[in-house]
Design an enzyme around this catalytic site. Sequence first.
Site, short mmCIF file in Angstrom:
data_model
loop_
_atom_site.label_atom_id
_atom_site.label_comp_id
_atom_site.label_asym_id
_atom_site.label_seq_id
_atom_site.Cartn_x
_atom_site.Cartn_y
_atom_site.Cartn_z
N ASP A 1 0.84 -1.21 0.00
CA ASP A 1 0.00 0.00 0.00
C ASP A 1 0.87 1.25 0.00
O ASP A 1 1.65 1.48 0.93
CB ASP A 1 -0.89 0.00 1.24
CG ASP A 1 -1.75 1.25 1.34
OD1 ASP A 1 -2.94 1.19 0.99
OD2 ASP A 1 -1.23 2.31 1.78
N HIS B 1 -7.88 9.49 -1.62
CA HIS B 1 -7.20 9.47 -0.33
C HIS B 1 -8.03 10.09 0.79
O HIS B 1 -7.88 9.73 1.95
CB HIS B 1 -5.85 10.19 -0.46
CG HIS B 1 -4.85 9.73 0.54
ND1 HIS B 1 -3.50 9.70 0.28
CD2 HIS B 1 -4.98 9.28 1.81
CE1 HIS B 1 -2.85 9.26 1.35
NE2 HIS B 1 -3.72 9.00 2.29
N TYR C 1 2.75 9.91 -0.31
CA TYR C 1 3.88 9.32 0.41
C TYR C 1 5.21 9.58 -0.31
O TYR C 1 6.27 9.44 0.28
CB TYR C 1 3.71 7.81 0.56
CG TYR C 1 2.47 7.36 1.28
CD1 TYR C 1 1.65 8.26 1.97
CD2 TYR C 1 2.09 6.02 1.27
CE1 TYR C 1 0.50 7.84 2.61
CE2 TYR C 1 0.95 5.60 1.92
CZ TYR C 1 0.15 6.50 2.58
OH TYR C 1 -0.98 6.05 3.21
N LYS D 1 -3.03 5.81 -3.95
CA LYS D 1 -4.12 6.73 -3.64
C LYS D 1 -3.92 8.06 -4.35
O LYS D 1 -2.79 8.52 -4.52
CB LYS D 1 -4.20 6.96 -2.13
CG LYS D 1 -4.25 5.68 -1.32
CD LYS D 1 -4.22 5.96 0.17
CE LYS D 1 -3.80 4.74 0.95
NZ LYS D 1 -2.39 4.39 0.75
#
Length: 207
Positions: free
Chosen positions: A95, A158, A100, A125
């Site tokens: 994931d 998200h 990120y 996401k």
Amino acid sequence: MKRRRRTPAERPRGLILLVKAIVLAPLLGYIVYKGVINPNTQNSESNSSEMTNFVKLNNGVQLPLIGLGVYKSTPGNETYDAVISALKLGYRHIDTAQMYQNEVDVGKAVRDSGVPRSEIFVTTKLWRSEWGHQRATSAIQASLQRLGLEYVDLLLLHCPGDAATRAETWRALEEAVTKGLIRSIGVSNFGVAHLEKLLSTAQMCYT
């Protein structure tokens, strides 16, 4: 007046709308997705390892229940090594997210792992800064390029983001599914009101 809490039967159903719960463990994270699934489709076969347990989403896609999340994992070797190690240990669900900033390292590790791509479930996401139909369409392509993959198994919104562009953003995700770029779509961090609003405009439903 105190608002009555909805029962599970009263909550929105039909889309692959997934709510994420993350439990952090040393070095590796376990990610469990709970969503619109058929309780009769949980894997009942005697698997020898918990790593291979999955649930079947309403569109038939199998989602591994245990996975590695790379939130707060530093881009570069830290993320790459974590994903490689996880896949060697038997993890089959990774994931990540645009926010990120480590999709490149996740994708490289997936490609270098030696594990067939078809056996790895990759989630990413779409961040709220990429909302709107055209921006979302471009952002999906950008994620695939960073990952170095032809498709992702699950793409999530998200967060609820801007209500004014939520429907057209979801439409971009639906179109990406039709093109074979995404296998499943869903949401993260949505409340009941957000889900109900999305359901009122979404075209891609699994009932």
